[in-house]
Motif scaffolding. Structure first.
Motif, PDB file in Angstrom:
ATOM      1  N   LEU A 161       0.832  -1.197   0.000  1.00 42.69           N
ATOM      2  CA  LEU A 161       0.000   0.000   0.000  1.00 42.69           C
ATOM      3  C   LEU A 161       0.866   1.246   0.000  1.00 42.69           C
ATOM      4  N   LYS A 162       0.350   2.299  -0.564  1.00 42.79           N
ATOM      5  CA  LYS A 162       0.982   3.608  -0.452  1.00 42.79           C
ATOM      6  C   LYS A 162      -0.105   4.679  -0.550  1.00 42.79           C
ATOM      7  N   TRP A 163       0.229   5.883  -0.130  1.00 49.56           N
ATOM      8  CA  TRP A 163      -0.732   6.970  -0.333  1.00 49.56           C
ATOM      9  C   TRP A 163      -0.889   7.242  -1.821  1.00 49.56           C
ATOM     10  N   ALA A 164      -2.127   7.409  -2.228  1.00 48.94           N
ATOM     11  CA  ALA A 164      -2.416   7.852  -3.599  1.00 48.94           C
ATOM     12  C   ALA A 164      -2.181   9.367  -3.660  1.00 48.94           C
ATOM     13  N   PRO A 165      -2.250   9.973  -4.852  1.00 51.78           N
ATOM     14  CA  PRO A 165      -2.124  11.431  -4.918  1.00 51.78           C
ATOM     15  C   PRO A 165      -3.152  12.113  -3.996  1.00 51.78           C
ATOM     16  N   ARG A 166      -2.795  13.324  -3.527  1.00 55.96           N
ATOM     17  CA  ARG A 166      -3.637  14.015  -2.535  1.00 55.96           C
ATOM     18  C   ARG A 166      -5.078  14.211  -2.990  1.00 55.96           C
TER      19      ARG A 166
END
Ligand SMILES: C[S@@+](CC[C@H](N)C(=O)[O-])C[C@H]1O[C@@H](n2cnc3c(N)ncnc32)[C@H](O)[C@@H]1O
Length: 224
Positions: A161-166
């Protein structure tokens, strides 16, 4: 009762580091349902294993191998002369991996019940898979331990998992919920492969699912 994951940000405003006791409790609770929950991510697992570029007879480290969901794919790529070394700290997850190995009659799988940051194994593998192992990737000692067990030129594939664009607010809400369930820290979700890349040099990274998931691959340099 098992320790709850530490979620709140401490006074300094930083996310806490991975919490071993919380992770063990988390996967003790999750072990029985884990394989079903991961079904939707199987295409990503296939991609991760394919990107390892395994050849018959090689040895692969399956880092934080969980219930051994990757073993079948790894076994198919390595053939009967290859070796799989699975490291996992959750007894309940590893018990399921053990059962899988016994049921399949695989004789070339070695399972080590240990935190990755402490594991010892005599040998150097040709490749390492870190499939959805965020807590491991956020610990310098664990990353160093993995690299200490890889030969120069070994291939590494990390996914998770990672943060998607803001702007992708709904996607990031889903990432937060998924991370809540599967990791003990939200730290590093902007670039989960950062520690690994700092040690081995630039990695090739691709995003999937609107940026909520990544596949990173790299090679252990010869001068390490
Ligand atoms: C999301 S699961 C992924 C399991 C497996 N890699 C897969 O592909 O299905 C994360 C796993 O990491 C293990 N884990 C977390 N921190 C660990 C650590 N420091 N050392 C060993 N295992 C760890 C957990 O027990 C759990 O089995």
């Amino acid at each position: 009762m098992a320790a709850a994951p530490r979620r709140g940000k401490p006074a300094g405003g930083r996310d806490p580091a991975p919490d071993r006791a919380a992770a063990i409790g988390q996967y003790r609770r999750r072990a029985a349902t884990y394989d079903l929950e991961l079904a939707a991510f199987e295409p990503l697992r296939r991609e991760a294993v394919r990107r390892l570029g395994l050849r018959p007879g090689e040895t692969v480290l399956d880092v934080a191998c969980g219930t051994g969901l990757s073993f079948g794919l790894l076994h198919a790529a390595l053939g009967p002369q290859g070796r799989i070394v699975g490291v996992e700290q959750s007894h309940e997850m590893l018990e399921r991996a053990r059962r899988r190995v016994a049921d399949e009659g695989w004789h070339h799988v070695e399972l080590i019940e240990s935190p990755v940051e402490d594991f010892a194994w005599r040998g150097r593998a040709d490749a390492a898979l870190l499939h959805f192992t965020h807590d491991v990737l956020q610990q310098p000692r664990a990353v160093d331990r993995v690299l200490a067990h890889l030969r120069p030129g070994a291939r590494i594939v990390a996914t998770g998992l990672k943060w998607a664009p803001r702007w992708a607010l709904a996607v990031n809400a889903a990432v937060r919920v998924a991370a809540w369930r599967s990791t003990t820290t939200l730290a590093g979700l902007d670039r989960p492969w950062r520690l690994l890349e700092a040690r081995i040099g630039p990695m090739t990274v691709e995003a999937r699912l609107v940026g909520a998931v990544y596949v990173a691959q790299g090679v252990v340099p010869s001068h390490r």
